[in-house]
Enzyme design. Structure first.
Site, short mmCIF file in Angstrom:
data_model
loop_
_atom_site.label_atom_id
_atom_site.label_comp_id
_atom_site.label_asym_id
_atom_site.label_seq_id
_atom_site.Cartn_x
_atom_site.Cartn_y
_atom_site.Cartn_z
N HIS A 1 0.65 -1.33 -0.04
CA HIS A 1 -0.25 0.41 -0.32
C HIS A 1 0.76 1.71 0.53
O HIS A 1 1.68 1.51 0.84
CB HIS A 1 -1.05 -0.39 1.23
N ASP B 1 0.01 4.58 0.41
CA ASP B 1 -0.47 5.07 1.97
C ASP B 1 0.92 5.27 3.02
O ASP B 1 1.16 5.57 4.34
CB ASP B 1 -1.69 6.02 2.19
N GLY C 1 -9.59 -1.50 3.38
CA GLY C 1 -10.18 -1.32 5.00
C GLY C 1 -10.92 -2.15 5.87
O GLY C 1 -9.64 -3.46 5.71
N GLU D 1 -8.25 -12.41 7.18
CA GLU D 1 -7.79 -11.27 7.90
C GLU D 1 -8.69 -11.07 9.13
O GLU D 1 -8.06 -11.72 10.17
CB GLU D 1 -7.07 -10.17 7.16
N ASP E 1 2.89 -5.37 2.79
CA ASP E 1 1.91 -4.60 2.98
C ASP E 1 1.37 -3.54 3.14
O ASP E 1 1.61 -2.61 2.68
CB ASP E 1 1.02 -5.01 4.73
ZN ZN Z 1 -3.63 -4.44 2.58
#
Ligand code: ZN
Length: 347
Positions: free
Chosen positions: A15, A17, A181, A211, A288
């Site tokens: 990701h 961000d 999210g 997850e 991640d």
């Molecule tokens: Zn992720």
């Protein structure tokens, strides 16, 4: 535990961000007249990194607020991608798929399309890289209560950019969509219409599942037609769903450091990577979020070597799985394999 770092060549679950450096954030806060809670890189780093003993995925997701504030203008997005690509290249990566959610970058009236264009512009940095062969982009839809039209817009944009990539023969660009999210708050089943649209438009997708939520969410993702599963750690909770995953050869994007932080897995001894490899799951290892999870891809391989005694054979299998699982064309996969193979011969 050196000798394993050289397997860190591909990252398919990364990701944007969650992977900004504190130094980048301080520079770009100043450029945009944004006040940060601190100007000290070390203190800032602790604010944007999730604690090792995070309560759960929701606490983990709170670490993204400061980075997102800084990514509301096209020039900031482009530069953030360039900076990330330079770091990946310095680390020796050959291929990466960077993901971000265009709808989270609209606070200053940037449109989703402008956000995607800004990120794609950043990909040009790959041309100056020594090690990176290619970088592609995955557009994240977001789990939420009232954002269906925004998610639809993301899927339509992905279709538009995928078509453009194909017709103009562009080497890099948008390759898929994702759903990210809070999984426990907004179960996967609620997002069926988004993936019906993706299927209708022929947009491939990966999907965060298994997850924070159980194996049923993986079942849901498989039923929707997901090409890959983000994490999927909890699929082991249901033998039938695990068997279906293996039968369909749907890859898992496992992210060990992140999975331990969010308490998806209690400890390294319980990390199911070897179990999945032995069962024939197309498992891959990814980061991640490099900053939020304080990691990078070599670190992931070293941690696996140290904590679960990953073997060289297993590490090689993971790299081969990542090539296979990537959203590259068959021709590009062959080229990547050819590039990587000499690096995998020495232990
Ligand atoms: Zn992720």
């Amino acid at each position: 535990m050196h000798g394993f770092s050289h397997y860190g060549l591909i990252d398919l679950h990364l990701h944007l961000d969650g992977s900004l450096t504190p130094e980048w954030m301080i520079t770009w806060a100043a450029k945009q007249q944004i006040t940060l809670p601190t100007q000290d890189p070390t203190a800032l780093k602790s604010l944007i990194s999730a604690p090792a003993d995070c309560a759960d995925l929701n606490q983990y997701l709170a670490s993204f607020e400061i980075p997102l504030q800084l990514l509301q203008r096209p020039e900031a997005l482009t530069n953030a991608v360039e900076d990330l690509i330079q770091r990946l290249d310095q680390q020796g990566l050959r291929y990466a798929e960077i993901r971000f959610a265009p709808q989270l970058h609209q606070r200053e009236n940037m449109s989703q399309q402008q956000a995607v264009e800004a990120v794609l512009q950043g990909l040009q940095a790959v041309k100056k890289c020594q090690s990176l062969y290619r970088v592609n982009v995955i557009l994240c839809c977001m789990r939420g209560a009232d954002n269906q039209s925004q998610n639809e817009e993301t899927v339509r944009l992905a279709h538009q950019f995928l078509t453009q990539k194909a017709t103009q023969n562009e080497p890099m660009g948008v390759v898929a969509v994702d759903l990210a999210g809070a999984e426990a708050l907004y179960p996967t089943a609620q997002f069926a219409p988004i993936f019906q649209l993706a299927n209708h438009l022929g947009v491939p997708f990966t999907l965060h599942a298994g997850e924070a939520d159980g194996a049923e969410s993986v079942q849901q993702a498989l039923d929707f037609g997901a090409k890959r599963i983000g994490h999927g750690i909890r699929v082991r909770e249901n033998a039938h769903i695990l068997a279906q995953l293996i039968r369909q050869k749907t890859p898992l994007e496992m992210c060990p450091c992140s999975n331990l932080q969010t308490k998806t897995v209690a400890c390294w001894e319980d990390y199911p990577l070897r179990h999945y490899l032995q069962q024939g799951v197309v498992a891959t290892v990814n980061t991640d979020n490099m900053t939020v999870s304080q990691t990078h891809i070599q670190h992931e391989f070293r941690q696996l070597a140290q904590h679960i005694q990953l073997s060289h054979e297993e590490a090689k299998q993971l790299v081969e799985n990542a090539i296979q699982a990537s959203f590259l064309t068959d021709e590009e996969k062959d080229h990547l394999r050819h590039l990587i193979r000499p690096q995998l011969t020495q232990p």
